[in-house]
Design an enzyme around this catalytic site. Sequence first.
Site, PDB file in Angstrom:
ATOM      1  N   GLU A 176      44.981  37.938  47.447  1.00  0.00           N
ATOM      2  CA  GLU A 176      44.387  39.159  46.901  1.00  0.00           C
ATOM      3  C   GLU A 176      42.998  38.892  46.342  1.00  0.00           C
ATOM      4  O   GLU A 176      42.105  39.731  46.406  1.00  0.00           O
ATOM      5  CB  GLU A 176      45.296  39.723  45.810  1.00  0.00           C
ATOM      6  CG  GLU A 176      44.918  41.108  45.365  1.00  0.00           C
ATOM      7  CD  GLU A 176      46.007  41.732  44.521  1.00  0.00           C
ATOM      8  OE1 GLU A 176      46.829  42.478  45.072  1.00  0.00           O
ATOM      9  OE2 GLU A 176      46.041  41.449  43.309  1.00  0.00           O
TER      10      GLU A 176
ATOM     11  N   CYS B  47      44.402  47.116  36.489  1.00  0.00           N
ATOM     12  CA  CYS B  47      44.897  47.286  37.862  1.00  0.00           C
ATOM     13  C   CYS B  47      45.574  48.636  38.073  1.00  0.00           C
ATOM     14  O   CYS B  47      45.922  48.985  39.205  1.00  0.00           O
ATOM     15  CB  CYS B  47      45.834  46.147  38.247  1.00  0.00           C
ATOM     16  SG  CYS B  47      44.964  44.573  38.360  1.00  0.00           S
TER      17      CYS B  47
ATOM     18  N   HIS C 220      43.771  49.831  46.236  1.00  0.00           N
ATOM     19  CA  HIS C 220      45.117  50.095  45.714  1.00  0.00           C
ATOM     20  C   HIS C 220      45.068  50.437  44.231  1.00  0.00           C
ATOM     21  O   HIS C 220      44.065  50.220  43.555  1.00  0.00           O
ATOM     22  CB  HIS C 220      46.098  48.947  46.010  1.00  0.00           C
ATOM     23  CG  HIS C 220      45.936  47.707  45.194  1.00  0.00           C
ATOM     24  ND1 HIS C 220      46.899  46.717  45.137  1.00  0.00           N
ATOM     25  CD2 HIS C 220      44.940  47.282  44.380  1.00  0.00           C
ATOM     26  CE1 HIS C 220      46.489  45.745  44.334  1.00  0.00           C
ATOM     27  NE2 HIS C 220      45.315  46.053  43.875  1.00  0.00           N
TER      28      HIS C 220
ATOM     29  N   HIS D 154      40.498  49.045  55.449  1.00  0.00           N
ATOM     30  CA  HIS D 154      39.844  50.253  54.954  1.00  0.00           C
ATOM     31  C   HIS D 154      40.854  51.390  54.714  1.00  0.00           C
ATOM     32  O   HIS D 154      40.578  52.555  55.036  1.00  0.00           O
ATOM     33  CB  HIS D 154      38.702  50.689  55.884  1.00  0.00           C
ATOM     34  CG  HIS D 154      37.513  49.771  55.771  1.00  0.00           C
ATOM     35  ND1 HIS D 154      37.520  48.497  56.283  1.00  0.00           N
ATOM     36  CD2 HIS D 154      36.319  49.922  55.185  1.00  0.00           C
ATOM     37  CE1 HIS D 154      36.355  47.916  56.026  1.00  0.00           C
ATOM     38  NE2 HIS D 154      35.613  48.757  55.350  1.00  0.00           N
TER      39      HIS D 154
HETATM   40 ZN   LIG Z   1      44.260  44.845  42.679  1.00  0.00          ZN
END
Ligand SMILES: [Zn+2]
Length: 123
Positions: A107, A22, A13, A70
């Site tokens: 996460e 990020c 992501h 994936h």
């Molecule tokens: Zn992340």
Amino acid sequence: MQIRKLFRFEAAHVLPHHPGKCSRLHGHSYRLEVAVSGPLAVAGPSQGMVVDFDELSAIVKPRIIERLDHSSLNDVLANPTAEHIALWIWDELEPVLPRLVEVVVWETQSACAIVRSEDARAR
Ligand SMILES: [Zn+2]
């Protein structure tokens, strides 16, 4: 009583609004917990169970794991934070798992987002 099952998926992501690293493409080994609560069945093949763990897997795997594993989460959500992923998973599962009580998206080893029914309703 509540039961809980753990699933895993690997996904990439980008957080487009994040001020730090990020905002760059990266991946996580996500862990997903799905919790269901209710009375124990008193008869039938699920006797003594809230829901058969195999039945829970058969619901979660095609709807969530096979779609996200994936993948690039930005193909599913514009801003795939752990919170938004958890809400998306809640919305996918709640119609088919009416006794769903909690979705937890880990996460990293130490960071997770939790959605409960009151959070889903409060949006
Ligand atoms: Zn992340």
